[in-house]
Each structure stands twice: as C-alpha cells, then as structure tokens.
Design an enzyme around this catalytic site. Structure first.
Site, mmCIF file in Angstrom:
data_model
loop_
_atom_site.group_PDB
_atom_site.id
_atom_site.type_symbol
_atom_site.label_atom_id
_atom_site.label_comp_id
_atom_site.label_asym_id
_atom_site.label_seq_id
_atom_site.Cartn_x
_atom_site.Cartn_y
_atom_site.Cartn_z
ATOM 1 N N ASP A 161 -16.537 -46.096 55.766
ATOM 2 C CA ASP A 161 -17.963 -45.718 55.363
ATOM 3 C C ASP A 161 -17.330 -43.665 55.940
ATOM 4 O OD1 ASP A 161 -19.784 -47.575 55.673
ATOM 5 O OD2 ASP A 161 -19.773 -47.563 58.285
ATOM 6 N N ALA B 140 -19.627 -50.225 67.807
ATOM 7 C CA ALA B 140 -21.423 -50.223 67.821
ATOM 8 C C ALA B 140 -21.621 -50.671 66.347
ATOM 9 C CB ALA B 140 -21.638 -49.717 68.985
ATOM 10 N N GLY B 141 -21.203 -50.047 66.146
ATOM 11 C CA GLY B 141 -22.129 -50.333 64.746
ATOM 12 C C GLY B 141 -22.598 -49.040 63.882
ATOM 13 N N MET B 142 -22.250 -48.261 65.033
ATOM 14 C CA MET B 142 -23.318 -46.982 64.182
ATOM 15 C C MET B 142 -22.303 -46.073 63.669
ATOM 16 S SD MET B 142 -25.350 -46.303 67.624
ATOM 17 C CE MET B 142 -26.722 -45.312 66.830
ATOM 18 N N ALA B 143 -20.744 -46.158 63.183
ATOM 19 C CA ALA B 143 -20.056 -45.371 62.483
ATOM 20 C C ALA B 143 -19.539 -44.269 63.162
ATOM 21 C CB ALA B 143 -20.722 -45.061 60.976
ATOM 22 N N GLY B 144 -19.361 -44.447 64.475
ATOM 23 C CA GLY B 144 -18.764 -43.047 64.959
ATOM 24 C C GLY B 144 -17.523 -42.616 64.479
ATOM 25 N N GLY B 145 -16.796 -43.657 64.228
ATOM 26 C CA GLY B 145 -15.304 -43.298 64.146
ATOM 27 C C GLY B 145 -15.682 -42.512 62.688
ATOM 28 N N LYS C 4 -25.205 -43.689 62.114
ATOM 29 C CA LYS C 4 -26.412 -43.783 61.478
ATOM 30 C C LYS C 4 -26.561 -45.466 62.126
ATOM 31 C CE LYS C 4 -23.516 -47.697 59.915
ATOM 32 N NZ LYS C 4 -23.318 -49.160 60.411
ATOM 33 N N PRO D 155 -22.018 -44.303 70.589
ATOM 34 C CA PRO D 155 -22.011 -45.256 71.116
ATOM 35 C C PRO D 155 -20.138 -45.480 70.537
ATOM 36 C CG PRO D 155 -23.785 -45.852 71.697
ATOM 37 C CD PRO D 155 -23.660 -44.236 70.689
HETATM 38 P P1 ATP Z 1 -18.435 -48.730 62.025
HETATM 39 O O1 ATP Z 1 -20.246 -49.247 61.872
HETATM 40 O O2 ATP Z 1 -18.256 -48.535 60.937
HETATM 41 O O3 ATP Z 1 -18.267 -50.662 62.024
HETATM 42 P P2 ATP Z 1 -17.919 -48.915 64.611
HETATM 43 O O4 ATP Z 1 -19.126 -47.787 64.965
HETATM 44 O O5 ATP Z 1 -18.490 -50.365 65.101
HETATM 45 O O6 ATP Z 1 -18.249 -48.399 62.403
HETATM 46 P P3 ATP Z 1 -16.394 -47.118 65.942
HETATM 47 O O7 ATP Z 1 -17.172 -46.615 66.681
HETATM 48 O O8 ATP Z 1 -16.446 -45.839 64.412
HETATM 49 O O9 ATP Z 1 -17.136 -48.645 65.459
HETATM 50 O O10 ATP Z 1 -14.835 -47.572 66.313
HETATM 51 C C1 ATP Z 1 -14.155 -48.475 65.638
HETATM 52 C C2 ATP Z 1 -13.047 -48.113 66.401
HETATM 53 O O11 ATP Z 1 -12.154 -47.204 65.566
HETATM 54 C C3 ATP Z 1 -12.996 -48.459 68.137
HETATM 55 O O12 ATP Z 1 -12.347 -49.625 68.339
HETATM 56 C C4 ATP Z 1 -11.987 -46.686 68.481
HETATM 57 O O13 ATP Z 1 -10.741 -46.852 69.354
HETATM 58 C C5 ATP Z 1 -11.211 -46.301 66.900
HETATM 59 N N1 ATP Z 1 -11.647 -45.295 66.743
HETATM 60 C C6 ATP Z 1 -10.373 -44.099 66.606
HETATM 61 N N2 ATP Z 1 -10.874 -42.710 66.315
HETATM 62 C C7 ATP Z 1 -11.932 -43.298 66.161
HETATM 63 C C8 ATP Z 1 -13.073 -41.776 66.944
HETATM 64 N N3 ATP Z 1 -13.563 -40.481 66.800
HETATM 65 N N4 ATP Z 1 -14.359 -42.789 67.700
HETATM 66 C C9 ATP Z 1 -14.815 -44.032 67.263
HETATM 67 N N5 ATP Z 1 -13.975 -44.640 67.219
HETATM 68 C C10 ATP Z 1 -12.225 -44.079 67.223
#
Ligand code: ATP
Length: 289
Positions: free
Chosen positions: A140, A101-106, A15, A98
C-alpha cells in the site's frame, strides 16, 4: 536545538477502501486485488531531524516497535542506502491512525518517511521512483505516496488516479478487536465463493460525482471472512445504516468500519448513537482528502 539543525514535519494520512476485490493469486502467494482507495483526514505526524549517523525512531505510542521492525525504519534505511546518504536521521512519530485496523497506518508512515527524507536531504528522486522503492516496504506504500482517490490493482501498486470523490462526511469506528490480515486472506482462499463488488461501477460513479452511485456499490470481499469471525462488525454496519448512513463498509481486512453521511451533523449524531449502543471503539468524524 542548534540554529542550523535541519528538521521538517509531514502528515501521514490514513485510507479507507470504497471497494475491495480479490481477483487472483500470484505464484509467490501475493493476492491480486482491485481496490478503490480513498484518503481520509485522519493522520499521524512525523518529524524528521538530520543526525550525524544512524536511524533513530521515537514515538508517543507504546504499542509500536522503534527498531528495524517499524515500517518507518525500513523506508528510511532503504532510501538512505539507495541514494548513498551518509548522514543519519531521528524520526519522531505522533500516532493517531488506529493500528492494524485496515487503514494502512504503517504504509502511510512509510510513504511520509520517503517523501519527508527526499525533502530533508534534497534528493533528486521522482515520485515514481519513490513508489518503486515503497512497494518493497509494503504493497500500500505506493498508493500512500500518491494519496487522494485512486484505483489500485496488481498487489496494490498499479495505480490509476481518479477524480476526487464527492464531498460527504465519514464516521470511522475501529472496534477493540484484533484481526490478522494473514488470517483473513488465507480464509478467503479457503472459502472460495464470494460475490465480487462492482469496482468499475464505483470508479464510474466517482467520475460522475455520483455519491449515491458510490454508496450503493460499496463492497469488500474480505468482509465475508472477518465478519464471520467477528459479527460485531455487522452490528456496527447495521447501526450506522440505521442512524442515517448512505452506505457502510469494513475497510481493508478490518476491523475498522466506516459509514458515509451527507452531513457532518448526521455523522456526529451517528457517532453518539454507536456509543449509546456500546459499539463505539476508536471513533472519528472525518472527511475525504
Ligand atoms: P493495511 O490496511 O495496509 O492492512 P493496517 O492498517 O491493517 O494496514 P498497520 O497499522 O499498517 O495495519 O500495521 C500493521 C502492523 O505493522 C502492526 O502490527 C504494527 O506492529 C506494524 N507496524 C510497523 N511499523 C508501523 C507503523 N509505523 N505504524 C503502524 N504499524 C506499524
């Protein structure tokens, strides 16, 4: 592979935030937010294979844990325990979103896990129930289960679906810097003063199919903190605007920046421009989903 082996594959979409405001803080330390969430066509691919017992995660990404610290593991364990499933599962993650990254990948991976395992084990559990479980894994996750265009309030789990945002092209640039979400929220509190983006105006512009009304109002209070620490984010925004973006913003707590363009050609030209300027990190030319 056995003939009767149960397996399925699901996409987990990233996202961006078209607007992000912080409106308060709860006693437990969580921030109350108002965010306009938008799914983009950048996704991880998860494959689920039924196993005799246990949860096993494999991935092509060397940077992520494969133990209980992976959000996929947390989501799988929560769902299997809640539904009393005695079987296990092996989950393979092909990572493209990424990381941090702020894209809620996890969160996207956790959401895809809840949805994927519901199908793999034919569980009688509604989307709303999955969202209630999901918020225990991450704020999220409920939105990632819903997807599309939505207003997220509360800590991110109070969702109002919005009409699909108007068609456009998106350039995403994730610069190679590490931003801690905790650092950003803590320093936002300390700074105290910030301008609130017009979240209701963005929602109204989406309802009216008014791309110009959206791009004019893009706003993210967290930029004040992240850009102060990493001025390169402001440079990327400037170069995106200079190369024809109708608007540009940092997503989540950063460091990812996106620009909105009215054609794919312009977004692609802007992508080359960023590379020439030495500002190209992980780059994607994509669109809303
Ligand atoms: P948000 O936008 O919700 O703040 P984000 O994009 O900043 O999320 P994510 O990529 O979701 O951050 O990862 C945040 C942390 O979660 C990372 O430091 C990573 O080590 C950990 N993590 C655990 N499982 C996962 C996964 N399946 N994918 C990505 N990161 C993961």
């Amino acid at each position: 592979m056995q003939d009767n082996e149960k397996r399925l594959t699901r996409k987990a979409y990233a996202k961006i935030n078209l607007g992000l405001d912080v409106v308060g803080r709860l006693e437990n330390g969580y921030h109350q937010v108002r965010m306009v969430m938008q799914t983009v066509n950048i996704f991880d691919i998860l494959t689920f294979v039924e196993a005799e017992r246990g949860i096993r995660i494999t991935t092509d990404c060397g940077e992520l844990p494969t133990d209980e610290n992976n959000l996929i593991y947390k989501a799988a364990r929560l769902l299997l325990e809640t539904c009393g499933i005695r079987k296990g599962v092996t989950i393979h993650l092909e990572k493209h979103i990424p990381i941090a990254a702020g894209m809620a990948g996890g969160s996207a991976d956790a959401a895809a896990t809840l949805l994927g395992l519901r199908d793999l084990f034919s569980l009688e559990i509604s989307d709303e129930q999955l969202q209630q479980l999901g918020v225990r894994v991450g704020a999220d996750v409920p939105y990632c289960i819903m997807g599309g265009t939505a207003l997220a309030e509360g800590i991110g789990e109070v969702l109002t679906p919005l009409l699909p945002a108007p068609r456009c092209s998106i350039l995403v640039d994730r610069p190679d810097i590490q931003v801690s979400t905790r650092y950003v929220y803590e320093h936002l509190d300390a700074s105290g003063m910030w301008e609130h983006p017009d979240i209701d105006g963005i929602c109204a512009a989406i309802a009216g199919g008014d791309l110009e009304g959206i791009t004019r109002r893009l706003g993210n209070v967290l930029e004040t903190v992240t850009i102060a620490a990493y001025p390169v984010i402001a440079r990327i925004k400037r170069e995106m605007l200079a190369s024809g973006a109708k608007g540009s913003l940092m997503s989540g707590s950063g460091p990812t920046v996106f620009g909105i363009y009215d054609s794919r050609e312009k977004a692609q030209a802007a992508c080359s421009h960023l590379i020439l300027k030495g500002l190209g990190g992980q780059l994607f030319v994509t669109e809303f989903v």
